[in-house]
Design an enzyme around this catalytic site. Structure first.
Site, short mmCIF file in Angstrom:
data_model
loop_
_atom_site.label_atom_id
_atom_site.label_comp_id
_atom_site.label_asym_id
_atom_site.label_seq_id
_atom_site.Cartn_x
_atom_site.Cartn_y
_atom_site.Cartn_z
N ALA A 1 5.55 1.06 -2.48
CA ALA A 1 6.33 1.40 -3.66
C ALA A 1 7.76 1.80 -3.27
CB ALA A 1 5.64 2.53 -4.43
N CYS B 1 10.23 14.38 -2.79
CA CYS B 1 10.83 14.01 -4.09
C CYS B 1 11.02 15.19 -5.04
CB CYS B 1 9.97 12.94 -4.75
SG CYS B 1 8.20 13.27 -4.63
N GLN C 1 4.28 15.55 -12.00
CA GLN C 1 4.67 14.46 -11.11
C GLN C 1 3.93 13.16 -11.40
OE1 GLN C 1 5.02 17.73 -7.54
NE2 GLN C 1 5.11 15.61 -6.89
N SER D 1 3.37 7.34 -9.11
CA SER D 1 4.04 6.48 -8.11
C SER D 1 4.37 7.27 -6.85
CB SER D 1 5.30 5.84 -8.68
OG SER D 1 6.14 6.82 -9.23
N GLY D 2 4.46 8.59 -6.96
CA GLY D 2 4.69 9.43 -5.79
C GLY D 2 3.56 9.31 -4.77
N ARG E 1 -0.06 16.70 -10.97
CA ARG E 1 0.02 15.25 -11.15
C ARG E 1 -0.32 14.92 -12.61
NH1 ARG E 1 2.38 12.24 -7.46
NH2 ARG E 1 0.95 12.79 -5.78
N HIS F 1 9.43 12.14 -12.10
CA HIS F 1 8.86 13.49 -12.04
C HIS F 1 9.63 14.39 -13.00
CE1 HIS F 1 6.58 12.20 -8.70
NE2 HIS F 1 7.08 12.94 -7.73
P1 A2P Z 1 0.66 -2.51 4.06
O1 A2P Z 1 0.99 -3.04 2.70
O2 A2P Z 1 0.65 -3.60 5.08
O3 A2P Z 1 -0.55 -1.64 4.08
P2 A2P Z 1 2.56 2.94 -0.39
O4 A2P Z 1 3.04 4.31 -0.07
O5 A2P Z 1 3.18 2.38 -1.62
O6 A2P Z 1 1.07 2.85 -0.39
O7 A2P Z 1 3.06 1.99 0.81
C1 A2P Z 1 2.77 2.25 2.14
C2 A2P Z 1 3.53 1.28 3.03
O8 A2P Z 1 3.29 1.63 4.39
C3 A2P Z 1 3.07 -0.15 2.88
O9 A2P Z 1 4.16 -1.03 3.06
C4 A2P Z 1 2.09 -0.29 4.05
O10 A2P Z 1 1.92 -1.60 4.51
C5 A2P Z 1 2.78 0.51 5.09
N1 A2P Z 1 1.85 0.94 6.13
C6 A2P Z 1 0.76 1.71 6.02
N2 A2P Z 1 0.14 1.87 7.22
C7 A2P Z 1 0.86 1.18 8.12
C8 A2P Z 1 0.76 0.94 9.52
N3 A2P Z 1 -0.24 1.45 10.24
N4 A2P Z 1 1.70 0.17 10.12
C9 A2P Z 1 2.71 -0.36 9.39
N5 A2P Z 1 2.88 -0.17 8.07
C10 A2P Z 1 1.96 0.58 7.43
#
Ligand code: A2P
Length: 340
Positions: A14, A131, A158, A161-162, A238, A245
């Protein structure tokens, strides 16, 4: 014009998605932009500046190819990869809580304490605040400068999306199920039903009874304002809102400030928009003003009936933009302008 190669770590998430959008929108002087995520995303593409970028796995990325790294993939990822990136000459702006409380790593809100940025040289890392703290301090800084703030009582409302992209889907799915008289799906990101409900719990519980999200507001406020005497008492909640937020702030100042003076200060404060009319709808809300906008909006400014130096405010902001991605890019802009 000099350009800077940028790596966005967590580009499928996000905040990462918003980082890509804002880099293009603000015409950041980017050269090559790398979209990095986990192995799970190998082969995926993400939108950037009218084209698509191929997502590359973080684990095999060579950080010497990037000058700036915008990290938003969780604390564990930052703990492992941010120091490696910095060692390779890529200055990291980290959106996780991993480095925020390390004394020699600057924690910066672009409108509030840009001077702290000079300390990025200590580790090649700058931390981006939480945030809720971010939008609160954009609104409180002008008041703190004018009369001093002694104590902050805050209740947050909040948005989901956070908690990331999965949490956004969870609210949508739960809402659809409940409207279709179906049972809720099995557990997801939230410990209790979030659709049509309100949860007084964000992040882990601490020994003192507060949650970590609440304590972040205590620790980060003191560090950013450089004032360990400020008392912060937070309840982080939340709510089933997708973006934005909201915060009800009750502050006690060192000297009395009237609502009129506070309103005037806020009207000329950077990053703030005041919407404060005493009529139905004369106040900002998350969905109607804050979401997808850059400013922090302030309304319901009034003197506290119950305290001689008390002031109340209602503050809303887009947690993904100013609360995360936008501030990271504003920090990168300051780095580029004054340091890199
Ligand atoms: P991926 O989509 O490949 O899991 P959000 O906070 O919206 O859930 O997004 C988390 C972000 O962090 C995503 O882009 C996710 O990629 C990435 N991410 C989570 N774990 C890892 C990891 N071990 N290595 C690289 N990127 C990661």
């Amino acid at each position: 014009m000099k350009t800077f190669d940028v790596a966005v770590v967590g580009a499928t998430g996000a905040v990462g998605g918003a980082m890509l959008e804002i880099l293009a929108e603000r015409k950041f002087p980017f050269g090559q932009v790398y979209a990095l995520a986990s192995e799970r995303s190998a082969g995926k593409r993400v939108e950037f500046n009218g084209t698509q970028l191929k997502v590359e796995p973080l684990a095999s990325f060579d950080f010497s190819k990037a000058r700036i790294g915008l990290f938003s993939a969780g604390s564990r990822v930052s703990a492992e990869y941010a120091p490696k990136a910095a060692a390779a000459g890529c200055v990291v702006v980290d959106n996780t809580s991993q480095f925020r409380y390390q004394a020699d790593i600057p924690l910066v809100v672009s409108e509030v304490n840009p001077q702290a940025l000079a300390q990025y040289r200590n580790h090649g890392i700058v931390a981006n605040p939480n945030c809720s703290t971010m939008q609160m301090l954009v609104a409180l800084k002008p008041i703190h400068d004018a009369v001093g703030i002694e104590r902050i009582n805050v209740a947050t409302y909040q948005s989901v999306s956070g908690a990331g992209a999965r949490a956004i889907r969870e609210l949508a799915e739960q809402t659809a199920r409940l409207l279709n008289a179906q049972p809720l799906g099995k557990g997801g990101k939230f410990p209790k039903q979030i659709a049509f409900n309100v949860l007084p719990h964000i992040d882990e519980f601490q020994d003192n009874g507060y949650t970590r999200e609440e304590m972040k507001m205590v620790w980060e406020t003191r560090k950013i304002l450089g004032d360990d005497a400020i008392g912060v008492n937070a309840t982080a909640v939340r709510v089933p809102v997708f973006y934005g937020h909201s915060e009800a702030l009750h502050i006690e100042t060192r000297e009395k400030i009237t609502a009129d003076r506070a309103r005037a200060l806020l009207r000329s404060a950077p990053g703030v928009e005041v919407l404060d009319e005493r009529r139905a709808g004369g106040y900002p809300t998350a969905a109607t003003e804050a979401a997808h906008r850059d400013a922090v909006f302030v309304g319901r400014i009034r003197e506290d009936l119950s305290h001689p130096r008390g002031l109340d405010l209602w503050v809303v902001g887009d947690n993904i933009r100013k609360g995360a991605a936008l501030n990271s890019i504003q920090v990168a802009e300051l780095l580029v302008k004054s340091y890199l």
